[in-house]
Write a protein that holds these residues in place. Structure first.
Motif, PDB file in Angstrom:
ATOM      1  N   ASN A  27      -8.385  -2.507 -10.491  1.00  0.00           N
ATOM      2  CA  ASN A  27      -7.963  -2.675  -9.097  1.00  0.00           C
ATOM      3  C   ASN A  27      -8.062  -4.131  -8.647  1.00  0.00           C
ATOM      4  OD1 ASN A  27     -10.691  -3.016  -8.715  1.00  0.00           O
ATOM      5  ND2 ASN A  27     -10.983  -1.115  -7.592  1.00  0.00           N
ATOM      6  N   ASP A  28      -8.346  -5.032  -9.594  1.00  0.00           N
ATOM      7  CA  ASP A  28      -8.420  -6.454  -9.285  1.00  0.00           C
ATOM      8  C   ASP A  28      -7.322  -7.200 -10.048  1.00  0.00           C
ATOM      9  OD1 ASP A  28      -9.984  -8.835  -8.168  1.00  0.00           O
ATOM     10  OD2 ASP A  28      -9.892  -9.288 -10.322  1.00  0.00           O
ATOM     11  N   VAL A  81      -2.636  -0.310  -7.097  1.00  0.00           N
ATOM     12  CA  VAL A  81      -2.681  -0.929  -5.778  1.00  0.00           C
ATOM     13  C   VAL A  81      -2.504   0.193  -4.762  1.00  0.00           C
ATOM     14  CG1 VAL A  81      -1.683  -2.677  -4.263  1.00  0.00           C
ATOM     15  CG2 VAL A  81      -1.668  -3.034  -6.747  1.00  0.00           C
ATOM     16  N   ILE A  90     -10.883   3.574  -0.108  1.00  0.00           N
ATOM     17  CA  ILE A  90     -11.233   2.305  -0.755  1.00  0.00           C
ATOM     18  C   ILE A  90     -11.936   1.422   0.272  1.00  0.00           C
ATOM     19  CG2 ILE A  90      -9.366   2.389  -2.458  1.00  0.00           C
ATOM     20  CD1 ILE A  90      -7.818   0.383  -0.768  1.00  0.00           C
ATOM     21  N   SER A  91     -12.535   0.352  -0.201  1.00  0.00           N
ATOM     22  CA  SER A  91     -13.246  -0.547   0.705  1.00  0.00           C
ATOM     23  C   SER A  91     -12.251  -1.356   1.538  1.00  0.00           C
ATOM     24  CB  SER A  91     -14.146  -1.498  -0.086  1.00  0.00           C
ATOM     25  OG  SER A  91     -13.360  -2.441  -0.801  1.00  0.00           O
ATOM     26  N   GLU A  93     -12.359  -4.512   1.967  1.00  0.00           N
ATOM     27  CA  GLU A  93     -12.046  -5.703   1.173  1.00  0.00           C
ATOM     28  C   GLU A  93     -10.938  -5.413   0.158  1.00  0.00           C
ATOM     29  OE1 GLU A  93     -14.380  -8.154  -2.240  1.00  0.00           O
ATOM     30  OE2 GLU A  93     -15.477  -7.848  -0.361  1.00  0.00           O
ATOM     31  N   GLN A  94     -11.036  -4.250  -0.516  1.00  0.00           N
ATOM     32  CA  GLN A  94     -10.011  -3.863  -1.490  1.00  0.00           C
ATOM     33  C   GLN A  94      -8.674  -3.635  -0.801  1.00  0.00           C
ATOM     34  OE1 GLN A  94     -10.410  -3.600  -5.038  1.00  0.00           O
ATOM     35  NE2 GLN A  94      -8.214  -3.744  -4.754  1.00  0.00           N
ATOM     36  N   LYS A  96      -7.582  -5.062   1.894  1.00  0.00           N
ATOM     37  CA  LYS A  96      -7.055  -6.386   2.244  1.00  0.00           C
ATOM     38  C   LYS A  96      -6.386  -7.041   1.028  1.00  0.00           C
ATOM     39  CE  LYS A  96      -8.469 -10.751   4.341  1.00  0.00           C
ATOM     40  NZ  LYS A  96      -9.588 -11.538   4.865  1.00  0.00           N
ATOM     41  N   ALA A  97      -7.053  -6.972  -0.130  1.00  0.00           N
ATOM     42  CA  ALA A  97      -6.486  -7.534  -1.365  1.00  0.00           C
ATOM     43  C   ALA A  97      -5.208  -6.797  -1.751  1.00  0.00           C
ATOM     44  CB  ALA A  97      -7.509  -7.455  -2.499  1.00  0.00           C
ATOM     45  N   ASN A  98      -5.208  -5.469  -1.599  1.00  0.00           N
ATOM     46  CA  ASN A  98      -4.028  -4.675  -1.944  1.00  0.00           C
ATOM     47  C   ASN A  98      -2.854  -4.990  -1.024  1.00  0.00           C
ATOM     48  OD1 ASN A  98      -5.589  -3.547  -3.925  1.00  0.00           O
ATOM     49  ND2 ASN A  98      -5.675  -1.504  -3.019  1.00  0.00           N
TER      50      ASN A  98
END
Length: 151
Positions: A27-28, A81, A90-91, A93-94, A96-98
């Motif tokens: 997921n990163d 994603v 999901i968090s 933070e995750q 936001k990244a997605n």
């Protein structure tokens, strides 16, 4: 002693079969790029709305959960994603990244959507949408096969 060896063999065999039946989704994005570069494998970036997108859920059942895809997945790096509606999936933070990946690679906002990338993040191809009425993943299999063969 034989019982111990038999027991350990059974555990090892079970672990191997368990690993083969599950997909390993990263997921990163940066991690996926690093692994892609080291392994010399393309990245399959899967945009999903895991808790609200009915076609995504059907694609999971009809495509991602098949033994055929599990075999193909050994030749790619999987990156999920997820853009869920529920905040407990999901968090923050995750998410936001997605959303950053969504803005860059899935500007149309289509779900489900699979985008193949090289280790530098260059798009190699896209396959989007899934018909709830047909439920035929053939074009997804063709897409993944084509990406693997042309890499």
């Amino acid at each position: 002693m034989r019982k111990i060896v038999l027991f350990l063999s059974l555990i090892a065999t079970t672990a191997v079969f368990a690993q083969n039946s599950e997909l390993y989704w990263l997921n990163d994005f940066e991690t996926a790029k690093e692994i892609s570069k080291d392994a010399k494998k393309p990245i399959l970036m899967y945009f999903t709305g895991s808790d609200w997108c009915a076609p995504c859920i059907m694609l999971e059942e009809d495509f991602f959960s098949t033994m055929r895809f599990k075999e193909l997945s050994k030749r790619v790096i999987l990156l999920k994603v997820d853009i869920p509606r529920r905040m407990d999936v999901i968090s923050e933070e995750q998410l936001k990244a997605n959303k950053k990946l969504l803005a860059k690679y899935n500007k149309e906002g289509g779900f489900p959507n699979i985008i193949a990338l090289n280790h530098k993040g260059k798009v190699l191809g896209k396959q989007g949408s899934y018909s709830a009425s047909l439920r035929d993943p053939a074009r997804y299999f063709s897409f993944v096969t084509m990406i693997i063969e042309n890499d």
